[in-house]
Scaffold this motif. Structure first.
Motif, PDB file in Angstrom:
ATOM      1  N   TYR A  47       0.812  -1.139  -0.060  1.00 25.73           N
ATOM      2  CA  TYR A  47       0.013   0.031   0.078  1.00 25.73           C
ATOM      3  C   TYR A  47       0.865   1.203   0.079  1.00 25.73           C
ATOM      4  N   PRO A  69      -5.720   6.378   0.046  1.00 27.13           N
ATOM      5  CA  PRO A  69      -5.323   6.410  -1.290  1.00 27.13           C
ATOM      6  C   PRO A  69      -3.879   7.073  -1.485  1.00 27.13           C
ATOM      7  N   HIS A 129      -1.954   2.630  -7.194  1.00 24.20           N
ATOM      8  CA  HIS A 129      -3.593   3.028  -7.304  1.00 24.20           C
ATOM      9  C   HIS A 129      -4.719   2.044  -7.120  1.00 24.20           C
ATOM     10  N   MET A 130      -4.270   1.089  -6.175  1.00 26.14           N
ATOM     11  CA  MET A 130      -5.126  -0.027  -6.144  1.00 26.14           C
ATOM     12  C   MET A 130      -6.233   0.234  -4.871  1.00 26.14           C
ATOM     13  N   TRP A 131      -6.199   1.569  -4.291  1.00 27.57           N
ATOM     14  CA  TRP A 131      -6.849   1.753  -3.125  1.00 27.57           C
ATOM     15  C   TRP A 131      -8.289   1.786  -3.719  1.00 27.57           C
ATOM     16  N   ASP A 132      -9.145   1.253  -2.757  1.00 29.92           N
ATOM     17  CA  ASP A 132     -10.576   1.074  -3.113  1.00 29.92           C
ATOM     18  C   ASP A 132     -11.300   1.002  -1.618  1.00 29.92           C
ATOM     19  N   ARG A 133     -12.267   1.688  -1.933  1.00 28.02           N
ATOM     20  CA  ARG A 133     -13.052   2.095  -0.581  1.00 28.02           C
ATOM     21  C   ARG A 133     -13.587   0.601   0.098  1.00 28.02           C
ATOM     22  N   SER A 134     -13.737  -0.331  -0.666  1.00 28.97           N
ATOM     23  CA  SER A 134     -14.057  -1.742  -0.077  1.00 28.97           C
ATOM     24  C   SER A 134     -12.911  -2.364   0.578  1.00 28.97           C
ATOM     25  N   GLN A 180      -5.428  11.413  -6.598  1.00 31.97           N
ATOM     26  CA  GLN A 180      -4.412  10.758  -5.885  1.00 31.97           C
ATOM     27  C   GLN A 180      -3.370  11.611  -6.050  1.00 31.97           C
TER      28      GLN A 180
END
Ligand code: SAM
Length: 350
Positions: free
Chosen positions: A49, A213, A218-223, A340
């Motif tokens: 991350y 994020p 850029h894999m950040w995802d709210r889930s 981001q």
């Protein structure tokens, strides 16, 4: 090469600032008391991350601030009201002779708190020298107590070394370290109550951080985000918690102790779901000499080149004051159209 004479120039500089009451305050009336100094962009871990695993273009040595330059910037910042310095990175322990920098920063009159954020890999043999050099506190990152999950997140087989580092920090006489744990759904979210047990048995202060994020891929995802509220609920299924006061309004964590009086502490850092920008007192310095007014800022303010071209302390101070006046009111993660920043946490300095 720096051209300042660190004697007369320094005294004159301090007198002028006391007389003009020039302090770091932004246009939202927030005072800047906390400077986070990234000493290197390099890290020996590859937390997914935070930092890419390959094809990393490291900064060249001449691009990085020298210790002399870092000390000068810290001195100027402290003369403008900064009280807390935190060394970070990248991984601060891999910058050569970091103990020397600690010693010099600890000597700056007006520094009330000198801390370091580290992954603690190799801290086992460094904790005592760092303490002797004048470091006040350690924050240690550890995202899992299971070797396999730890490896999955950091892409390194380092859990044993980190646990040894935590033990060494306690043995060296540091106050119980804060342990940063970024909680990620499907990876380590089932471990939060185990981390609470870890706090109870060792006396450390857990700091559960919401995934932000700022990742390279850029894999950040709210889930993938586990909210601070959910973390608290999971811990409360096992232990009763009592809220305690923050030490300062700018403190990022909501803090709790165990209702049964056990040692250890729980802190919730929820920059996404409970943003704390309104009380932000932080300014960041990147390893390559840029001031950053917010983690999510799209702009770098290059202070290194000003020093290298021979600006006086007064000019450096003016630049710092002007930069702080550009500090953003807050991040915009939750707003439509959020972009981001191109630099990840490891390059900004966490
Ligand atoms: N290498 C040191 C360490 O591991 O603590 C210091 C640098 S690291 C960038 C500082 C902190 O930033 C760590 O606790 C890390 O977990 C956190 N961090 C990095 N990327 C993050 C992200 N996308 N969301 C939340 N926290 C993050």
């Amino acid at each position: 090469m720096l051209i300042w004479d660190r004697g007369v120039d320094r005294i004159l500089f301090v007198v002028v600032h006391i007389m003009t009451e020039a302090f770091l305050k932004d246009k939202f009336n927030r005072s800047i008391r906390d400077l986070r100094i990234s000493v290197t962009d390099r890290c020996n871990f590859r937390c997914f991350y935070c930092i890419p695993d390959e094809d990393i273009v490291w900064k060249r040595k001449q691009e990085l601030l020298t210790y002399e330059e870092i000390i000068l910037i810290a001195e100027v910042a402290v003369s403008l009201g900064v009280e807390k310095l935190r060394l970070t990175g990248g991984e601060p322990l891999i910058r050569r002779d970091i103990e020397f920098l600690v010693e010099q920063l600890a000597r700056i009159p007006g520094v009330r708190d000198l801390a370091m954020t580290t992954n603690a890999d190799g801290l086992k043999n460094r904790a005592a020298p760092l303490k002797a050099a004048g470091l006040n506190r350690l924050t240690i990152s550890c995202d899992s107590l299971k070797p396999e999950t730890f490896k999955q997140i950091t892409r390194r087989d380092g859990l044993r070394s980190v646990l040894d580092g935590i033990e060494a920090a306690l043995a060296a006489g540091f106050p119980p370290p804060k342990i940063n744990c970024v909680v990620i759904r499907g990876m380590n979210d089932t471990e939060v109550a185990d981390f609470a047990d870890f706090a109870r048995s060792t006396g450390v202060s857990m700091r559960f951080i919401e995934y932000m994020p700022l990742d390279n891929g850029h894999m950040w995802d709210r889930s993938l985000l586990v909210s601070g509220r959910e973390v608290l609920e999971r811990i409360r299924e096992r232990h009763e918690l009592t809220p305690i006061e923050r030490d300062a309004p700018s403190e990022t964590a909501l803090r709790y102790v165990f209702a049964d009086g056990s040692p250890g502490e729980i802190g919730i850092i929820a920059p996404v779901t409970m943003a704390f920008c309104g009380a932000c007192s932080r300014l960041r310095l990147t390893a390559d000499g840029n001031l950053r007014t917010c983690l999510f800022s799209m702009i770098d303010h290059n202070i290194r080149d000003r020093m290298r071209r021979g600006d006086t302390r007064e000019e450096i101070a003016r630049f710092m004051i002007d930069t702080v006046l550009k500090k953003e009111e807050g991040h915009r993660i939750n707003e439509p159209g959020f972009v981001q920043p191109p630099r990840t946490m490891s390059f900004i300095g966490g």
